[in-house]
Design a protein around this motif. Sequence first.
Motif, PDB file in Angstrom:
ATOM      1  N   ILE A   1      41.928  42.125  46.668  1.00 11.32           N
ATOM      2  CA  ILE A   1      42.505  43.396  46.231  1.00 11.32           C
ATOM      3  C   ILE A   1      42.465  43.513  44.712  1.00 11.32           C
ATOM      4  N   GLY A   2      42.313  44.718  44.227  1.00 10.80           N
ATOM      5  CA  GLY A   2      42.398  45.010  42.796  1.00 10.80           C
ATOM      6  C   GLY A   2      41.490  44.133  41.972  1.00 10.80           C
ATOM      7  N   GLY A   3      42.075  43.358  41.055  1.00  8.27           N
ATOM      8  CA  GLY A   3      41.299  42.471  40.195  1.00  8.27           C
ATOM      9  C   GLY A   3      40.495  41.446  40.971  1.00  8.27           C
ATOM     10  N   GLY A   4      40.980  41.023  42.122  1.00 10.59           N
ATOM     11  CA  GLY A   4      40.216  40.110  42.974  1.00 10.59           C
ATOM     12  C   GLY A   4      38.931  40.759  43.459  1.00 10.59           C
ATOM     13  N   LEU A   5      39.024  42.031  43.835  1.00 11.47           N
ATOM     14  CA  LEU A   5      37.854  42.788  44.253  1.00 11.47           C
ATOM     15  C   LEU A   5      36.899  42.970  43.078  1.00 11.47           C
ATOM     16  N   HIS A   6      37.424  43.256  41.902  1.00 12.38           N
ATOM     17  CA  HIS A   6      36.577  43.426  40.718  1.00 12.38           C
ATOM     18  C   HIS A   6      35.789  42.147  40.445  1.00 12.38           C
TER      19      HIS A   6
ATOM     20  N   ALA B   1      35.032  39.713  42.602  1.00 11.09           N
ATOM     21  CA  ALA B   1      34.050  39.500  43.675  1.00 11.09           C
ATOM     22  C   ALA B   1      32.833  40.398  43.498  1.00 11.09           C
ATOM     23  N   LEU B   2      33.061  41.644  43.103  1.00 11.71           N
ATOM     24  CA  LEU B   2      31.957  42.599  42.944  1.00 11.71           C
ATOM     25  C   LEU B   2      31.057  42.283  41.754  1.00 11.71           C
ATOM     26  N   MET B   3      31.539  41.528  40.788  1.00 13.11           N
ATOM     27  CA  MET B   3      30.715  41.173  39.631  1.00 13.11           C
ATOM     28  C   MET B   3      29.639  40.154  39.989  1.00 13.11           C
ATOM     29  N   GLY B   4      29.827  39.422  41.070  1.00  9.24           N
ATOM     30  CA  GLY B   4      28.860  38.408  41.471  1.00  9.24           C
ATOM     31  C   GLY B   4      27.635  39.008  42.149  1.00  9.24           C
ATOM     32  N   ASP B   5      26.786  38.132  42.641  1.00 12.63           N
ATOM     33  CA  ASP B   5      25.535  38.530  43.277  1.00 12.63           C
ATOM     34  C   ASP B   5      25.665  38.720  44.784  1.00 12.63           C
TER      35      ASP B   5
ATOM     36  N   TRP C   1      35.463  38.943  33.379  1.00  8.78           N
ATOM     37  CA  TRP C   1      34.589  39.436  34.466  1.00  8.78           C
ATOM     38  C   TRP C   1      33.136  39.445  34.004  1.00  8.78           C
ATOM     39  N   ARG C   2      32.906  39.778  32.731  1.00  9.09           N
ATOM     40  CA  ARG C   2      31.531  39.810  32.201  1.00  9.09           C
ATOM     41  C   ARG C   2      30.894  38.426  32.184  1.00  9.09           C
ATOM     42  N   GLU C   3      31.694  37.373  32.124  1.00  9.45           N
ATOM     43  CA  GLU C   3      31.125  36.017  32.193  1.00  9.45           C
ATOM     44  C   GLU C   3      30.386  35.828  33.512  1.00  9.45           C
TER      45      GLU C   3
END
Length: 147
Positions: free
Chosen positions: A118-123, A125-129, A99-101
């Motif tokens: 959902i879950g990891g998919g949401l995580h 998506a939220l890491m992007g801009d 995710w940090r990448e």
Amino acid sequence: MGGEIMSGTEVLLYEKKGKIGNIIINRPKARNAFNQELVENLGEFIRRADGDPDTNVIVISAVGDKAFSAGFDIKESIGEPIVDVVPRRENTRLELETWREVWRCRKPVIASVQGFCIGGGLHLALMGDLIVASEDAVFGEPEGAFF
């Protein structure tokens, strides 16, 4: 898709469309749930897109219309559970580094979301801009309420 598929694995594809590098999650039968192979390779795909001098933006999308991602693959977890503390931490570290990448990218990252995220998919998506969501997009955490 419409662009040139540059490379891929069974679970991820990398497609170029002009100045857009599209990382495509390719597990539609599993609602694009993240299995170990996907998590292990996603960081490399993100670095490749970020390092491509002919790419100005990175889009993370998924095959199928039911889900961007249903999160982590529970079936794989049940079949190969990681129950000891040290291996569990190492696996979680790999997930966090993946995710940090996205966070480290010098180029804008857009999550193109359809269906369940959902879950990891949401995580992810939220890491992007930016998240661009279809009208049928549903965001949620399994431990909490959906919105």
